[in-house]
Design a protein around this motif. Sequence first.
Motif, PDB file in Angstrom:
ATOM      1  N   GLN A  89       0.879  -0.871   0.019  1.00 15.31           N
ATOM      2  CA  GLN A  89      -0.093  -0.004  -0.487  1.00 15.31           C
ATOM      3  C   GLN A  89       1.184   1.536  -0.024  1.00 15.31           C
ATOM      4  O   GLN A  89       0.474   2.356  -0.430  1.00 15.31           O
ATOM      5  CB  GLN A  89      -0.761  -0.160   0.816  1.00 15.31           C
ATOM      6  N   SER A  90       2.116   1.599   0.626  1.00 17.55           N
ATOM      7  CA  SER A  90       3.448   2.140   0.709  1.00 17.55           C
ATOM      8  C   SER A  90       3.751   2.323   0.113  1.00 17.55           C
ATOM      9  O   SER A  90       4.910   3.069  -0.048  1.00 17.55           O
ATOM     10  CB  SER A  90       3.414   2.924   1.926  1.00 17.55           C
ATOM     11  N   GLU A  91       4.035   1.988  -1.517  1.00 13.87           N
ATOM     12  CA  GLU A  91       4.968   1.217  -2.823  1.00 13.87           C
ATOM     13  C   GLU A  91       5.761   2.853  -2.578  1.00 13.87           C
ATOM     14  O   GLU A  91       6.640   3.220  -2.676  1.00 13.87           O
ATOM     15  CB  GLU A  91       4.291   1.187  -3.083  1.00 13.87           C
ATOM     16  N   LYS A  92       5.291   4.093  -3.213  1.00  9.37           N
ATOM     17  CA  LYS A  92       5.055   5.571  -3.173  1.00  9.37           C
ATOM     18  C   LYS A  92       6.752   5.577  -2.165  1.00  9.37           C
ATOM     19  O   LYS A  92       7.209   6.659  -2.967  1.00  9.37           O
ATOM     20  CB  LYS A  92       4.348   6.096  -3.805  1.00  9.37           C
ATOM     21  N   HIS A  93       6.412   5.245  -1.112  1.00 11.67           N
ATOM     22  CA  HIS A  93       6.865   6.054  -0.224  1.00 11.67           C
ATOM     23  C   HIS A  93       8.670   4.816  -0.301  1.00 11.67           C
ATOM     24  O   HIS A  93       8.633   5.967   0.644  1.00 11.67           O
ATOM     25  CB  HIS A  93       6.396   6.246   1.220  1.00 11.67           C
ATOM     26  N   LEU A  94       8.671   4.194  -0.112  1.00  9.76           N
ATOM     27  CA  LEU A  94       9.918   2.953  -0.633  1.00  9.76           C
ATOM     28  C   LEU A  94      11.270   3.905  -0.131  1.00  9.76           C
ATOM     29  O   LEU A  94      12.267   3.922  -0.046  1.00  9.76           O
ATOM     30  CB  LEU A  94       9.407   2.131  -0.834  1.00  9.76           C
ATOM     31  N   GLU A  95      11.050   4.673  -1.494  1.00  7.12           N
ATOM     32  CA  GLU A  95      12.470   5.415  -1.800  1.00  7.12           C
ATOM     33  C   GLU A  95      12.877   6.012  -0.836  1.00  7.12           C
ATOM     34  O   GLU A  95      13.893   7.186  -1.188  1.00  7.12           O
ATOM     35  CB  GLU A  95      12.244   6.432  -3.441  1.00  7.12           C
ATOM     36  N   LYS A  96      12.088   6.724   0.165  1.00  9.75           N
ATOM     37  CA  LYS A  96      12.322   7.765   1.587  1.00  9.75           C
ATOM     38  C   LYS A  96      12.896   6.462   2.463  1.00  9.75           C
ATOM     39  O   LYS A  96      13.608   7.189   3.415  1.00  9.75           O
ATOM     40  CB  LYS A  96      10.974   8.248   1.964  1.00  9.75           C
ATOM     41  N   ILE A  97      12.819   5.535   2.000  1.00  9.96           N
ATOM     42  CA  ILE A  97      14.135   4.692   3.358  1.00  9.96           C
ATOM     43  C   ILE A  97      15.484   5.158   3.242  1.00  9.96           C
ATOM     44  O   ILE A  97      16.037   4.989   1.742  1.00  9.96           O
ATOM     45  CB  ILE A  97      13.649   3.287   3.035  1.00  9.96           C
ATOM     46  N   LEU A  98      15.800   5.686   4.042  1.00 14.88           N
ATOM     47  CA  LEU A  98      17.977   5.947   4.608  1.00 14.88           C
ATOM     48  C   LEU A  98      17.822   4.778   4.102  1.00 14.88           C
ATOM     49  O   LEU A  98      19.066   5.048   3.809  1.00 14.88           O
ATOM     50  CB  LEU A  98      17.492   7.078   5.470  1.00 14.88           C
ATOM     51  N   ASN A  99      17.993   3.671   5.616  1.00 13.16           N
ATOM     52  CA  ASN A  99      18.668   2.965   5.575  1.00 13.16           C
ATOM     53  C   ASN A  99      18.650   1.757   4.558  1.00 13.16           C
ATOM     54  O   ASN A  99      17.902   0.750   5.502  1.00 13.16           O
ATOM     55  CB  ASN A  99      18.894   2.961   7.358  1.00 13.16           C
ATOM     56  N   VAL A 100      18.641   1.207   3.249  1.00 11.74           N
ATOM     57  CA  VAL A 100      17.785   0.755   2.344  1.00 11.74           C
ATOM     58  C   VAL A 100      19.275  -0.432   2.726  1.00 11.74           C
ATOM     59  O   VAL A 100      18.516  -1.805   3.123  1.00 11.74           O
ATOM     60  CB  VAL A 100      17.984   1.078   1.017  1.00 11.74           C
ATOM     61  N   ASP A 101      19.802  -0.976   3.168  1.00 15.07           N
ATOM     62  CA  ASP A 101      20.605  -1.798   3.635  1.00 15.07           C
ATOM     63  C   ASP A 101      20.613  -2.592   4.416  1.00 15.07           C
ATOM     64  O   ASP A 101      20.364  -3.686   4.726  1.00 15.07           O
ATOM     65  CB  ASP A 101      22.375  -1.715   3.282  1.00 15.07           C
ATOM     66  N   GLU A 102      19.817  -2.011   5.950  1.00 13.04           N
ATOM     67  CA  GLU A 102      19.986  -2.017   7.134  1.00 13.04           C
ATOM     68  C   GLU A 102      18.225  -2.699   7.298  1.00 13.04           C
ATOM     69  O   GLU A 102      17.611  -4.021   7.100  1.00 13.04           O
ATOM     70  CB  GLU A 102      20.095  -1.423   8.258  1.00 13.04           C
ATOM     71  N   PHE A 103      17.246  -1.734   6.195  1.00 12.39           N
ATOM     72  CA  PHE A 103      15.953  -2.955   6.078  1.00 12.39           C
ATOM     73  C   PHE A 103      15.849  -4.073   5.372  1.00 12.39           C
ATOM     74  O   PHE A 103      14.826  -5.266   5.683  1.00 12.39           O
ATOM     75  CB  PHE A 103      15.229  -1.530   4.975  1.00 12.39           C
ATOM     76  N   VAL A 104      16.317  -3.988   4.366  1.00 14.88           N
ATOM     77  CA  VAL A 104      16.679  -4.855   2.921  1.00 14.88           C
ATOM     78  C   VAL A 104      17.065  -6.288   4.020  1.00 14.88           C
ATOM     79  O   VAL A 104      17.157  -7.846   4.452  1.00 14.88           O
ATOM     80  CB  VAL A 104      17.196  -5.044   2.221  1.00 14.88           C
ATOM     81  N   LYS A 105      18.031  -6.425   4.790  1.00  9.72           N
ATOM     82  CA  LYS A 105      18.960  -7.233   5.785  1.00  9.72           C
ATOM     83  C   LYS A 105      17.838  -7.412   7.600  1.00  9.72           C
ATOM     84  O   LYS A 105      17.836  -8.690   6.703  1.00  9.72           O
ATOM     85  CB  LYS A 105      20.200  -6.914   6.988  1.00  9.72           C
ATOM     86  N   ARG A 106      17.132  -6.787   7.653  1.00  7.11           N
ATOM     87  CA  ARG A 106      16.348  -7.313   8.365  1.00  7.11           C
ATOM     88  C   ARG A 106      15.112  -8.237   7.865  1.00  7.11           C
ATOM     89  O   ARG A 106      14.369  -9.373   8.104  1.00  7.11           O
ATOM     90  CB  ARG A 106      15.364  -6.368   8.911  1.00  7.11           C
ATOM     91  N   ILE A 107      14.767  -7.879   6.506  1.00  9.51           N
ATOM     92  CA  ILE A 107      14.027  -8.727   5.335  1.00  9.51           C
ATOM     93  C   ILE A 107      13.899 -10.151   5.220  1.00  9.51           C
ATOM     94  O   ILE A 107      13.735 -11.176   5.278  1.00  9.51           O
ATOM     95  CB  ILE A 107      13.361  -7.591   5.229  1.00  9.51           C
ATOM     96  N   PHE A 108      15.563 -10.343   4.705  1.00 12.16           N
ATOM     97  CA  PHE A 108      15.832 -11.030   3.699  1.00 12.16           C
ATOM     98  C   PHE A 108      16.890 -11.965   4.635  1.00 12.16           C
ATOM     99  O   PHE A 108      16.653 -13.582   4.309  1.00 12.16           O
ATOM    100  CB  PHE A 108      17.353 -10.477   3.232  1.00 12.16           C
ATOM    101  N   SER A 109      16.163 -11.942   6.539  1.00 12.26           N
ATOM    102  CA  SER A 109      16.622 -13.541   6.961  1.00 12.26           C
ATOM    103  C   SER A 109      15.824 -14.038   7.323  1.00 12.26           C
ATOM    104  O   SER A 109      16.233 -14.800   7.341  1.00 12.26           O
ATOM    105  CB  SER A 109      16.883 -12.413   8.805  1.00 12.26           C
ATOM    106  N   VAL A 110      14.254 -13.356   7.045  1.00 15.29           N
ATOM    107  CA  VAL A 110      13.489 -15.113   6.691  1.00 15.29           C
ATOM    108  C   VAL A 110      14.120 -16.217   5.051  1.00 15.29           C
ATOM    109  O   VAL A 110      12.856 -16.730   5.724  1.00 15.29           O
ATOM    110  CB  VAL A 110      12.375 -14.325   6.906  1.00 15.29           C
ATOM    111  N   ILE A 111      14.111 -15.436   4.281  1.00 14.11           N
ATOM    112  CA  ILE A 111      14.317 -16.530   3.095  1.00 14.11           C
ATOM    113  C   ILE A 111      14.988 -17.645   3.861  1.00 14.11           C
ATOM    114  O   ILE A 111      14.753 -18.222   3.071  1.00 14.11           O
ATOM    115  CB  ILE A 111      15.330 -15.804   2.190  1.00 14.11           C
TER     116      ILE A 111
END
Length: 960
Positions: A89-111
């Motif tokens: 729902q908030s796809e247009k706000h994703l580019e405002k994330i400053l710490n993209v690496d940290e965000f992806v790291k926390r998400i990717f750990s579940v893979i």
Amino acid sequence: MSLSTARSFLSEAGYGEQELDANSALMELDKGLRSGKLGEQCEAVVLFPKLFQKYPFPILINSAFLKLADVFRLGNNFLRFCVLKVTQQSEKHLEKILNVDEFVKRIFSVIHSNDPVARAITLRMLGSMASIIPERKNAHHSIRQSLDSHDNVEVEAAIFAAASFSAQSKDFAAGICNKISEMIQGLDTPVDLKLKLIPMLQHMHHDASLASNSRQLLQQLVTSYPSTQMVIVTLHTFTQLATSSLIDIPKQIQLLLHYLREDPRKAVKRLSIQDLKLLAKKAPHLWTKENTQVPHLTTLCDCALTIPYNSLKLGMLSVLSTLSGTIAIKQYFSPGAGSTPTPSRPTDLVRLAQECCYHSNLAVAAHGVTVLSNIAISGLEKDSLQLEQDTVLGVESLLVLCSQDDGTSAQATLKTALACLAKLLKSQPHLSQAAVEFLLCQLHSARDSARVLMCHALAAIAMQQPVLGEGMLGDLLDLYKVAGTSASDKQQELLVSLATVIFVSSQASLSAEVKTVIKQELENVANCWTVYRIARQASRMGCHQLSSELYQSLRTRVASEHFYFWLNSLKEFSQAEQCLSGLANGDYSGAMGAIADALRSYQKGIASLTAASTPLSPLAFQCEYVKLRIDMLQALSQLICTCNSLKTSPPPAIATTIALASGNELQRCGRISTQMRLSMDEFRNLATRYADLYQSSFDADSATLRNVELYPSKHNNSIAIFLLLSFQEYSTLGQMQAESEYERRMMSVFNHVLEEVETLSRKHPPVSYLHTRCLCDAVIALLKVPLSFERYFFQKLQSTSIKLALSPSPRSPTEPIAVQNNQQLTLKVEGVVQHGSAPGLFRKIQSVSLNVSSTLQSKSGQEYKISSDNKTNDIEQRVEPHNDYFSTQFLLNFSTLGNHTVTVEASVVDCSGIEWKTGPKTTIAIKSLEDPFSQQLRHQQAQQAVPQPGPQRTVYGRFP
């Protein structure tokens, strides 16, 4: 606090309610995330989209997404699913994330979880984030591995992620294309999985070779797998790939026409029609022969003429109606290069449209009328007179049929037919009178819902051409009396529509009988909202006496004092304009008195209008528009006084001598020449202010802008004065297409005045009594044209605003930001474009222009004088918003010690390149300090410059 409090934080604050800052709202949601109850955690997660919508700036969004990533990493699958939905729902706000690496790291750990559902949710999460991590190799690798999974849920999630990454990354698309091809062509791949894999090929458009390989694969599939579902999916993927790559659109049109003509299956034909309509909207200029002897439009017409199914014929006609309003119709009627024109070419399309105009299916008939009217408007058919008659007859037959039916489809068809009629009459005005008489005749027998639409069409036609005369008022009043017999919603709407037509036909001069009939019917059945809408229409059409009485009756029937003041201001404005309606030609003293009475009412009205404004509804346009009207009336009054001064203060006897001595011939006229120059400056200033109001009205409709533009354009009133003072600079008046009765009357006055001034300039030298009388007559003629209060004065259909955030920002509003004078300040400007319910209705934002300027307020040290040119920075930059967000930086220099004020002003640029001064304007305080090294060096130099004290003299030192 509970989550209900957080929910109230994120709801819209009413007038007088205090909004808490973003941090408070985020803290309350964070408490819900850390709750031990699953329900509260889920409730907190689903509230985040409202938080992003209300506070759409990167600092908060970054913190919020990191918290959501922790919930995704540590929570169960249901919480992960909630976070996934929030991210989508908030796809247009994703580019405002400053710490993209940290965000992806926390998400990717579940893979790496053993749960295939958790991995599937993670893959969908990665696919939703593909716009910010398109080149992440670990994500690419995980998607490739998951495509080989034995769990169907994980494979479907991997397909979704692969499609998302293919659309964003050229490398991933090129790398995954072969694997997708193998899976699609593999015998061990189930058919339902192939149907999900095939749409991925629409994203293989990043280069020509990749698109060509994908197209070859699709061609093989559509041949090898002739099943209905496989053909449908493959053809649609074909079309999507062609629209993205652009080079294969003519081939795709030819392929779709082939399946439409040859394939017997209705589902395939229906899909071909849908894709043809998509290509008609996307690239109508590519509907040409393209190495075939028969044009694409001819093939489509042949199919529509021979098809026995109404549903398919309707689809083909919808494609033709779309193409008929574009350049494709011109290419169809124009012979190709090197070929001779054949008279039989256009007959297929015209014959099809003529047949469909009288079809039993109303939707088919509507498309037939649309095609026929577009051909008639284009003027490309040789027998245009016969085509116009056929179009009018087709529209009239459709109107007769639909006006007797209250059904939804009939009303939609009636709307289409009336729109086609209005467009046709605009291009062919000679057909207007007969069409209007037909509509008036049809109004008596039509249903109420159809009457409303027909009244709207009558008003639109009459605004284009003055075809509604006073002789038609009798029929309209009879209908109005019949409509006033019931208080239903349709009858209320019909009252408003009929009243609008009456106002247009009366041309701002309602008789006493008409006013009595309207007021009597309103008193009987109309509610307050209907009365207000009719009064508003009367103000728009210049019927100010009736609107004043209606506003007067409504003032005490509202529930808010702001509404009371609003209605009271409208009543005063209508009374002010009514004071100017009874002016007589040549009565200059009466004109002065009428202007004084109008100004008195306008001053009362502007006071009420100011009281009606609120922080949520500041009424800025209305206040400025009325102030300009007041100043215009004062300027016209001053002009009459200036013209009269030629009688009260004629030129002295030595005026000729003074003129010869000064070299200025206008000195022969005496005092009036100076007064005329002052009036000219005043009108020029008014024109500038009207132009500023025009530039600030980005959300206004076109009629309102044209109304405002009448004054700052070259047709403004100062032209007449300018001609009197400088005849040699006269230029002919350009023609401007009038689109309303108010514009027609104003243009008539302007043209008449300029013709008289030009005639006088040839016969008499300036300035004589003939010139001043001409100017006074022009003022009276202008005042006799009733002012039109356009839609934007009452109603704002489009709402656009910009919200700015500056960093660094001061700790408190009164505290300046300290900067050393030998350093430069990096000012980051972030902004969010906020829209109302109908974004881009009249015009869209292409870019945002940011102007940053700094002004020196006070100097530090011994120099207290500030130079006249005290701007120390002035930088302008344009940025294009992406997903309604933009960000840029400015480098500012504050070498002069002291206090500076930095002003950041935003304006928008529309798709036509026009800049609009919409604001906002934000200021911050800067204090420029001397750097420590320079300060220390200056102190040392000052100490060295102090003279050493000599030997002390005593009283004995005088004697040797």
